[in-house]
Scaffold this motif. Sequence first.
Motif: not given
Lengths: 181, 100
Positions: A26-27, A63-72, A75-77, A127-135
């Motif tokens: 993600y990052l 799940r925790i990792t995905v949520n924390k990465s998306l939050d990060f 925040h960065k954006k 988009p976030a959901n597509q990114k998560t599913a693909f990763i």
Amino acid sequence: LFKLTTSFESLYNQFKDEAYNTSLSYLHNPQDAEEITQDVFVEVFKSLDKFKGESNIGTWIYRITVNKSLDFLRHKKRKKRFAFITSIFDPETGEQKVEQSDFIHPGVELEQRERSAALFKAIDKLPANQKTAFILSKIEGLSYAEISEVMNTSISSIESQIFRAKKNLKKILSRVYDELF
Amino acid sequence: MDKQQWIDDTLKSIEGIKRASPEPFLFPKILNRLKSASQPVRVAKSKLALAFSALLILIGLNIAAVLTKDGAPSSQSSDRQTNTELIPTQSNPYLEILIN
């Protein structure tokens, strides 16, 4: 306490690569990915007693990792938008700064590095959901059933997210090709 | 190179990707964070005394305000009267509908 630390260490050793590799995907930055991995295991340690065992522990850590990465990323954006002008121009010279170099994933084969960098850049635009599913599917190698547990949705929804992700990636890569050649 | 071929090859470029691992000293860092988080927060006595005095002043001011209000003549009823007078029931069609 020793027993608790030992069992926590074995849990860490079992899932550290999954958490780190997912956040890195993600990052695109090893330091940020290590920070997220730390955050993930601190939360795992604190909430271990709340974990009811309804889902697989690996799924829970993902799940925790995905949520924390998306939050990060969010925040960065937000920070990036705020400091848009200062990030483009060097405050001292007033010249335009050089664009950040492409992300090369350390696990990619040598001959694929250049192409994978273009792919990671394209994944970043999804988009976030597509990114998560693909990763989770293509980089982490999880099954659709496992991804559906992580994302708390149905398998058919995951299939559709991955289908749309591929379609969007083709569109983005087509534009990249036009710019490059 | 053919565009479609380039796109397909790029999409396939992460096939067989290996998982990356964090640096070996990450676990001690996590333990340190957990240790520092579990340590009790120590507050200086002078700061505690200051907070307590501020609280006492606040309570005192509240009591003084309540006592002063009880002694002063009440203007609440006249306010209420004024408020009702501000609503012209005779000329307000919406109120007439509600009343009827």
